[in-house]
Design an enzyme around this catalytic site. Structure first.
Site, PDB file in Angstrom:
ATOM      1  N   GLU A 161     -61.508 -40.979 -50.900  1.00 17.97           N
ATOM      2  CA  GLU A 161     -61.053 -42.368 -50.946  1.00 17.97           C
ATOM      3  C   GLU A 161     -61.814 -43.216 -51.957  1.00 17.97           C
ATOM      4  O   GLU A 161     -61.218 -44.078 -52.607  1.00 17.97           O
ATOM      5  CB  GLU A 161     -61.170 -43.005 -49.553  1.00 17.97           C
ATOM      6  CG  GLU A 161     -60.142 -42.495 -48.563  1.00 17.97           C
ATOM      7  CD  GLU A 161     -59.973 -43.418 -47.376  1.00 17.97           C
ATOM      8  OE1 GLU A 161     -59.404 -44.515 -47.531  1.00 17.97           O
ATOM      9  OE2 GLU A 161     -60.430 -43.040 -46.281  1.00 17.97           O
ATOM     10  N   HIS A 175     -66.046 -16.224 -42.382  1.00 19.95           N
ATOM     11  CA  HIS A 175     -65.052 -15.246 -41.958  1.00 19.95           C
ATOM     12  C   HIS A 175     -63.752 -15.362 -42.754  1.00 19.95           C
ATOM     13  O   HIS A 175     -62.786 -14.650 -42.460  1.00 19.95           O
ATOM     14  CB  HIS A 175     -64.771 -15.401 -40.460  1.00 19.95           C
ATOM     15  CG  HIS A 175     -65.961 -15.076 -39.606  1.00 19.95           C
ATOM     16  ND1 HIS A 175     -66.177 -13.839 -39.044  1.00 19.95           N
ATOM     17  CD2 HIS A 175     -67.026 -15.842 -39.258  1.00 19.95           C
ATOM     18  CE1 HIS A 175     -67.313 -13.852 -38.368  1.00 19.95           C
ATOM     19  NE2 HIS A 175     -67.847 -15.055 -38.476  1.00 19.95           N
ATOM     20  N   LYS A 225     -47.983 -45.615 -47.358  1.00 18.06           N
ATOM     21  CA  LYS A 225     -47.709 -46.402 -46.147  1.00 18.06           C
ATOM     22  C   LYS A 225     -46.397 -47.156 -46.271  1.00 18.06           C
ATOM     23  O   LYS A 225     -45.610 -47.256 -45.325  1.00 18.06           O
ATOM     24  CB  LYS A 225     -48.851 -47.391 -45.891  1.00 18.06           C
ATOM     25  CG  LYS A 225     -50.106 -46.789 -45.264  1.00 18.06           C
ATOM     26  CD  LYS A 225     -51.107 -47.893 -44.980  1.00 18.06           C
ATOM     27  CE  LYS A 225     -52.359 -47.368 -44.346  1.00 18.06           C
ATOM     28  NZ  LYS A 225     -53.334 -48.442 -44.079  1.00 18.06           N
TER      29      LYS A 225
END
Length: 324
Positions: free
Chosen positions: A211, A227, A318
């Site tokens: 951000e 892993h 948004k």
């Protein structure tokens, strides 16, 4: 953004005062949920890490539109939205009512505050004027309070107050360290590794770099990364910088994994950076590490000569979603 980071100790103290002013009662509950998104959710992860083995009941962060299907009736649910208009959190607020949960709200206002007032739900009022990601101190404190009110963990107000004092004293050293680490990263893409206490801190660093510095960044959690993700470094071609956030309380085998993972991936990285948390209590170490990461993100933004405050892509998205 720099002023907001510098004010973190004040934010912590103000949050404790606002919590006391809200006068929320105990909510003895089988489980506690901290509902939020983005900067309004990370405080929950950080508080859970700080409380660690002092938690005596399940306490989880719920990101999304629903509470887990297994959520027991009577759970304590804190809905956290800085703006008060986060659609996912508003959906969780409604879901908590359907569950018969005991609710609490932390917000500056918006639809969430209106709904809470109408329902008689206690509100921890937050100060307006900050970027949601800069309200991390407030969100950490309200999440810690949720643990105490739900009797899931001890009240840690004294620890938070002590940490606030330590942060003020450590600011200049943290700023210098952030500048040093930013120089080591350069224009590489950071991958921040954490474990146990530092796993949510690593995620906070990643989000702040996204951000504020407007650049990709990633976080990884050990031992899980050993892993799967470790193999991917063989194709990294020096485009990434690996950061390892260690802590004195981490499991000895996790510390060994930090060392061996760094050794294994170093030939494929731009740089490997090893850091250790600072502070006496887990609360202090979490918050000091958050401050360092926030300062690092600002240093990376400065190096790119961009404004860390602007979130144009996020705001555009948004609008496409039809939300304020």
């Amino acid at each position: 953004m720099l002023d907001a980071v510098r004010a973190l100790p004040d934010h912590l103290r103000d949050a404790l005062w606002r919590i006391e002013t809200a006068r929320a009662g105990e909510m003895e509950a089988p489980a506690a949920f901290f509902c939020g998104m983005g900067g309004s959710a990370i405080g929950g992860d950080l508080a859970i890490a700080a409380l660690s083995d002092r938690l005596t009941k399940p306490m989880l962060v719920a990101r999304g539109y629903e509470l887990p299907a297994w959520s027991p009736a009577g759970s304590a649910v804190l809905c956290s939205s800085y703006s008060g208009n986060t659609e996912e959190t508003l959906a969780c607020y409604a879901a908590a009512e359907a569950l018969g949960a005991q609710r609490l709200v932390a917000t500056t206002g918006g639809e969430l505050a209106e709904a809470a007032r109408a329902d008689g739900v206690p509100i921890i009022g937050l100060p307006a004027g900050l970027q949601p990601r800069a309200a991390v101190g407030y969100m950490f404190c309200v999440a810690a309070e949720l643990a105490a009110l739900s009797l899931a963990g001890p009240r840690i107000h004294t620890e938070i107050d002590a940490a606030a004092s330590a942060l003020g004293k450590a600011f200049e050293a943290a700023e210098a360290k952030a500048r040093e680490v930013a120089g080591q990263i350069g224009d590489a893409i950071p991958v921040i590794h954490g474990s146990d206490l530092t796993a949510p801190v690593a995620y906070r660093w990643k989000c702040q770099i996204n951000e504020n510095a407007k650049t990709p960044a990633y976080s990884a959690t050990l031992p899980e990364a050993d892993h799967n993700e470790i193999e991917g470094w063989s194709g990294a071609d020096g485009r990434f910088a690996a950061i390892f956030l260690g802590d004195r309380d981490q499991h000895p085998r996790e510390r060994k994994r930090f060392e061996l993972t760094a050794k294994a991936i170093e030939p494929y990285t731009r740089s490997v950076i090893n850091l250790e948390t600072q502070g006496e209590t887990r609360t202090e170490r979490v918050l000091q590490s958050v401050m360092l990461g926030d300062l690092l993100a600002i240093e990376l933004a400065n190096a790119r000569e961009i404004d860390p405050l602007a979130v144009d892509v996020l705001e555009g998205f948004k609008k496409e979603m039809g939300r304020p």
